[in-house]
Design a protein around this motif. Structure first.
Motif, PDB file in Angstrom:
ATOM      1  N   GLU A  32       0.827  -1.217   0.000  1.00 29.31           N
ATOM      2  CA  GLU A  32       0.000   0.000   0.000  1.00 29.31           C
ATOM      3  C   GLU A  32       0.859   1.264   0.000  1.00 29.31           C
ATOM      4  O   GLU A  32       0.552   2.235  -0.701  1.00 29.31           O
ATOM      5  CB  GLU A  32      -0.944  -0.007   1.203  1.00 29.31           C
ATOM      6  N   MET A  33       1.945   1.264   0.761  1.00 28.59           N
ATOM      7  CA  MET A  33       2.834   2.432   0.773  1.00 28.59           C
ATOM      8  C   MET A  33       3.454   2.666  -0.606  1.00 28.59           C
ATOM      9  O   MET A  33       3.534   3.800  -1.078  1.00 28.59           O
ATOM     10  CB  MET A  33       3.935   2.258   1.819  1.00 28.59           C
ATOM     11  N   ILE A  34       3.883   1.583  -1.244  1.00 30.06           N
ATOM     12  CA  ILE A  34       4.480   1.708  -2.573  1.00 30.06           C
ATOM     13  C   ILE A  34       3.447   2.212  -3.571  1.00 30.06           C
ATOM     14  O   ILE A  34       3.733   3.085  -4.394  1.00 30.06           O
ATOM     15  CB  ILE A  34       5.093   0.373  -3.037  1.00 30.06           C
ATOM     16  N   ASP A 124      13.276   7.050  -6.504  1.00 31.37           N
ATOM     17  CA  ASP A 124      12.216   8.041  -6.322  1.00 31.37           C
ATOM     18  C   ASP A 124      11.092   7.499  -5.433  1.00 31.37           C
ATOM     19  O   ASP A 124      10.545   8.228  -4.600  1.00 31.37           O
ATOM     20  CB  ASP A 124      11.651   8.484  -7.672  1.00 31.37           C
ATOM     21  N   ILE A 125      10.740   6.221  -5.611  1.00 33.25           N
ATOM     22  CA  ILE A 125       9.691   5.602  -4.789  1.00 33.25           C
ATOM     23  C   ILE A 125      10.125   5.562  -3.329  1.00 33.25           C
ATOM     24  O   ILE A 125       9.360   5.935  -2.423  1.00 33.25           O
ATOM     25  CB  ILE A 125       9.369   4.173  -5.288  1.00 33.25           C
ATOM     26  N   GLU A 126      11.347   5.117  -3.066  1.00 35.01           N
ATOM     27  CA  GLU A 126      11.810   5.022  -1.683  1.00 35.01           C
ATOM     28  C   GLU A 126      11.945   6.397  -1.036  1.00 35.01           C
ATOM     29  O   GLU A 126      11.682   6.555   0.155  1.00 35.01           O
ATOM     30  CB  GLU A 126      13.125   4.246  -1.615  1.00 35.01           C
ATOM     31  N   GLU A 128      10.043   8.987  -1.769  1.00 34.96           N
ATOM     32  CA  GLU A 128       8.662   9.400  -1.494  1.00 34.96           C
ATOM     33  C   GLU A 128       8.097   8.674  -0.278  1.00 34.96           C
ATOM     34  O   GLU A 128       7.403   9.270   0.548  1.00 34.96           O
ATOM     35  CB  GLU A 128       7.792   9.128  -2.726  1.00 34.96           C
ATOM     36  N   ILE A 129       8.397   7.380  -0.133  1.00 36.34           N
ATOM     37  CA  ILE A 129       7.935   6.623   1.036  1.00 36.34           C
ATOM     38  C   ILE A 129       8.580   7.163   2.308  1.00 36.34           C
ATOM     39  O   ILE A 129       7.909   7.338   3.332  1.00 36.34           O
ATOM     40  CB  ILE A 129       8.227   5.119   0.859  1.00 36.34           C
ATOM     41  N   GLY A 130       9.866   7.471   2.239  1.00 34.27           N
ATOM     42  CA  GLY A 130      10.543   8.039   3.398  1.00 34.27           C
ATOM     43  C   GLY A 130       9.974   9.393   3.788  1.00 34.27           C
ATOM     44  O   GLY A 130       9.821   9.704   4.971  1.00 34.27           O
ATOM     45  N   ARG A 131       9.624  10.186   2.787  1.00 36.30           N
ATOM     46  CA  ARG A 131       9.088  11.518   3.046  1.00 36.30           C
ATOM     47  C   ARG A 131       7.668  11.449   3.599  1.00 36.30           C
ATOM     48  O   ARG A 131       7.317  12.164   4.534  1.00 36.30           O
ATOM     49  CB  ARG A 131       9.105  12.339   1.753  1.00 36.30           C
ATOM     50  N   ARG A 132       6.841  10.590   3.040  1.00 37.54           N
ATOM     51  CA  ARG A 132       5.429  10.523   3.440  1.00 37.54           C
ATOM     52  C   ARG A 132       5.180   9.659   4.672  1.00 37.54           C
ATOM     53  O   ARG A 132       4.324   9.968   5.486  1.00 37.54           O
ATOM     54  CB  ARG A 132       4.577   9.984   2.288  1.00 37.54           C
ATOM     55  N   PHE A 133       5.904   8.526   4.779  1.00 35.16           N
ATOM     56  CA  PHE A 133       5.598   7.559   5.831  1.00 35.16           C
ATOM     57  C   PHE A 133       6.722   7.370   6.850  1.00 35.16           C
ATOM     58  O   PHE A 133       6.549   6.615   7.802  1.00 35.16           O
ATOM     59  CB  PHE A 133       5.261   6.197   5.201  1.00 35.16           C
ATOM     60  N   ARG A 134       7.880   7.977   6.627  1.00 33.09           N
ATOM     61  CA  ARG A 134       9.036   7.809   7.517  1.00 33.09           C
ATOM     62  C   ARG A 134       9.349   6.324   7.714  1.00 33.09           C
ATOM     63  O   ARG A 134       9.445   5.810   8.829  1.00 33.09           O
ATOM     64  CB  ARG A 134       8.791   8.449   8.880  1.00 33.09           C
ATOM     65  N   TYR A 135       9.500   5.617   6.591  1.00 34.86           N
ATOM     66  CA  TYR A 135       9.656   4.163   6.629  1.00 34.86           C
ATOM     67  C   TYR A 135      10.670   3.738   5.578  1.00 34.86           C
ATOM     68  O   TYR A 135      10.757   4.341   4.515  1.00 34.86           O
ATOM     69  CB  TYR A 135       8.293   3.502   6.354  1.00 34.86           C
ATOM     70  N   ASN A 136      11.427   2.679   5.870  1.00 35.50           N
ATOM     71  CA  ASN A 136      12.341   2.060   4.909  1.00 35.50           C
ATOM     72  C   ASN A 136      11.797   0.691   4.538  1.00 35.50           C
ATOM     73  O   ASN A 136      11.456  -0.096   5.430  1.00 35.50           O
ATOM     74  CB  ASN A 136      13.749   1.897   5.499  1.00 35.50           C
ATOM     75  N   LEU A 137      11.735   0.397   3.250  1.00 39.92           N
ATOM     76  CA  LEU A 137      11.188  -0.879   2.782  1.00 39.92           C
ATOM     77  C   LEU A 137      12.063  -2.046   3.232  1.00 39.92           C
ATOM     78  O   LEU A 137      13.289  -1.939   3.268  1.00 39.92           O
ATOM     79  CB  LEU A 137      11.087  -0.877   1.256  1.00 39.92           C
ATOM     80  N   THR A 138      11.415  -3.171   3.565  1.00 35.70           N
ATOM     81  CA  THR A 138      12.159  -4.359   3.974  1.00 35.70           C
ATOM     82  C   THR A 138      11.931  -5.544   3.038  1.00 35.70           C
ATOM     83  O   THR A 138      12.727  -6.476   3.032  1.00 35.70           O
ATOM     84  CB  THR A 138      11.764  -4.793   5.401  1.00 35.70           C
ATOM     85  N   LEU A 139      10.833  -5.540   2.259  1.00 32.53           N
ATOM     86  CA  LEU A 139      10.542  -6.660   1.365  1.00 32.53           C
ATOM     87  C   LEU A 139      10.836  -6.344  -0.093  1.00 32.53           C
ATOM     88  O   LEU A 139      11.328  -7.190  -0.836  1.00 32.53           O
ATOM     89  CB  LEU A 139       9.075  -7.071   1.485  1.00 32.53           C
ATOM     90  N   PHE A 140      10.517  -5.159  -0.524  1.00 32.56           N
ATOM     91  CA  PHE A 140      10.650  -4.779  -1.927  1.00 32.56           C
ATOM     92  C   PHE A 140      11.989  -4.085  -2.170  1.00 32.56           C
ATOM     93  O   PHE A 140      12.513  -3.404  -1.294  1.00 32.56           O
ATOM     94  CB  PHE A 140       9.515  -3.831  -2.341  1.00 32.56           C
ATOM     95  N   ASN A 141      12.498  -4.272  -3.395  1.00 33.53           N
ATOM     96  CA  ASN A 141      13.742  -3.638  -3.845  1.00 33.53           C
ATOM     97  C   ASN A 141      14.917  -3.967  -2.937  1.00 33.53           C
ATOM     98  O   ASN A 141      15.721  -3.111  -2.605  1.00 33.53           O
ATOM     99  CB  ASN A 141      13.568  -2.124  -3.966  1.00 33.53           C
ATOM    100  N   ARG A 142      15.022  -5.197  -2.544  1.00 29.06           N
ATOM    101  CA  ARG A 142      16.157  -5.672  -1.754  1.00 29.06           C
ATOM    102  C   ARG A 142      17.051  -6.510  -2.648  1.00 29.06           C
ATOM    103  O   ARG A 142      16.564  -7.185  -3.551  1.00 29.06           O
ATOM    104  CB  ARG A 142      15.687  -6.533  -0.580  1.00 29.06           C
ATOM    105  N   LEU A 154       1.109  -6.103  -6.009  1.00 31.23           N
ATOM    106  CA  LEU A 154       1.623  -4.739  -6.110  1.00 31.23           C
ATOM    107  C   LEU A 154       1.195  -4.109  -7.430  1.00 31.23           C
ATOM    108  O   LEU A 154       0.725  -2.966  -7.461  1.00 31.23           O
ATOM    109  CB  LEU A 154       3.145  -4.724  -5.990  1.00 31.23           C
ATOM    110  N   LEU A 155       1.319  -4.850  -8.524  1.00 34.20           N
ATOM    111  CA  LEU A 155       0.909  -4.333  -9.833  1.00 34.20           C
ATOM    112  C   LEU A 155      -0.583  -4.003  -9.843  1.00 34.20           C
ATOM    113  O   LEU A 155      -0.993  -2.943 -10.313  1.00 34.20           O
ATOM    114  CB  LEU A 155       1.232  -5.358 -10.927  1.00 34.20           C
ATOM    115  N   ARG A 156      -1.389  -4.898  -9.301  1.00 31.75           N
ATOM    116  CA  ARG A 156      -2.833  -4.660  -9.244  1.00 31.75           C
ATOM    117  C   ARG A 156      -3.152  -3.416  -8.425  1.00 31.75           C
ATOM    118  O   ARG A 156      -3.951  -2.574  -8.815  1.00 31.75           O
ATOM    119  CB  ARG A 156      -3.547  -5.886  -8.651  1.00 31.75           C
ATOM    120  N   ARG A 157      -2.502  -3.256  -7.277  1.00 34.66           N
ATOM    121  CA  ARG A 157      -2.791  -2.115  -6.394  1.00 34.66           C
ATOM    122  C   ARG A 157      -2.330  -0.803  -7.015  1.00 34.66           C
ATOM    123  O   ARG A 157      -3.020   0.226  -6.899  1.00 34.66           O
ATOM    124  CB  ARG A 157      -2.127  -2.337  -5.031  1.00 34.66           C
ATOM    125  N   ILE A 158      -1.189  -0.800  -7.684  1.00 39.94           N
ATOM    126  CA  ILE A 158      -0.721   0.433  -8.349  1.00 39.94           C
ATOM    127  C   ILE A 158      -1.683   0.817  -9.462  1.00 39.94           C
ATOM    128  O   ILE A 158      -2.027   1.990  -9.626  1.00 39.94           O
ATOM    129  CB  ILE A 158       0.718   0.248  -8.889  1.00 39.94           C
TER     130      ILE A 158
END
Length: 201
Positions: A32-34, A124-126, A128-142, A154-158
Motif C-alpha cells: 500500500e505504501m508503494i 524516487d519511490i523510496e 517518497e515513502i521516506g518523506r510521506r511515511f518515515r519508513y524504509n522498505l524491507t521486502l521490496f527492492n532488496r 503490487l501491480l494490481r494495487r498500483i
C-alpha cells in the motif's frame, strides 16, 4: 511473551526479542505504501519537463510499471537472448513505432525526457515513502531474490490507485526487466515485461 517477561525480570535473559508484525501484514502495508508513493511519482514523471512526456504516456507508464515489478534490469545479452525467442504474435519495432509522436509541435525544440531506469524509479519511490511515511522498505527492492515480494498484488494495487488499465494476459513479474532500450534507434523504446501496447487506459 509472559514467560519471556518473567525471565527478563529474574535476569535469566538479558534481551527481549523484538515483537514482529506477521509477514502477511507487512506485505500488505508495504504494498500500500508503494502504491500510494507510485501515484505521486508517476504523476511527477508525466508532468515533468513542461509535460513533454505527454507525447509518449503509454511508454512512460509501461517502463514505470516494469521497474516496479522486477528484481533487476536485463543486460544487453539477456535482452538479445529473450528477443531472439519472440513469437510472431508479439509486438515488434513497427508496433512500437506506431505509438510514437514524431511531430508533437514546438517547432521541433521540445526535448523528450529519457525513460528512467529501474534504479531511478525505485530511488524516487523510496524517497517518497521516506518523506510521506518515515519508513524504509524491507521486502521490496532488496538485493537478491527474497521470494516474499508479492509483485502481482503490487501491480494490481498500483493500477487501482493510478487508474491504469492493462491488457489481461500473463506478465512475467519478479524477474529481470527492460525499462528503456537505447539501441532501438530514434525514439522507439521497448520495455519488458509490460510493453506500451499492454496499456489500455
Amino acid at each position: 511473551d509472559r514467560q519471556q517477561n518473567d525471565d527478563f525480570k529474574k535476569n535469566k535473559i538479558f534481551k527481549l526479542e523484538r515483537r514482529k508484525m506477521p509477514l502477511f501484514w507487512l506485505e500488505l502495508l508495504e504494498c500500500e505504501m508503494i502504491a500510494r508513493a507510485a501515484k505521486h511519482v508517476l504523476d511527477d514523471y508525466l508532468s515533468s519537463n513542461g509535460a513533454t512526456t505527454a507525447t509518449m504516456p503509454a511508454q512512460t507508464v509501461a517502463s514505470f510499471l516494469c521497474a516496479l515489478v522486477s528484481e533487476g534490469e536485463e543486460t544487453a545479452a539477456q535482452t538479445e537472448k529473450r528477443t531472439s525467442k519472440r513469437r510472431d504474435s508479439e509486438p515488434d519495432e513497427d508496433d512500437f513505432s506506431s505509438l510514437t509522436f514524431y511531430h508533437a509541435g514546438g517547432e521541433g525544440d521540445a526535448i523528450l525526457p529519457p525513460v528512467r531506469s529501474r534504479y531511478d524509479v525505485w530511488n524516487d519511490i523510496e524517497t517518497e515513502i521516506g518523506r510521506r511515511f518515515r519508513y524504509n522498505l524491507t521486502l521490496f527492492n532488496r538485493p537478491g531474490k527474497s521470494g516474499r515480494a508479492p509483485y502481482m498484488s503490487l501491480l494490481r494495487r498500483i493500477c487501482q490507485r493510478t487508474g491504469i488499465r492493462l491488457a489481461a494476459k500473463f506478465y512475467d513479474v519478479g524477474g529481470k526487466c527492460l525499462c528503456s532500450d537505447g539501441g532501438s534507434g530514434g525514439q522507439i523504446i521497448a520495455s519488458y515485461p509490460i510493453s506500451a501496447l499492454d496499456i489500455i487506459d
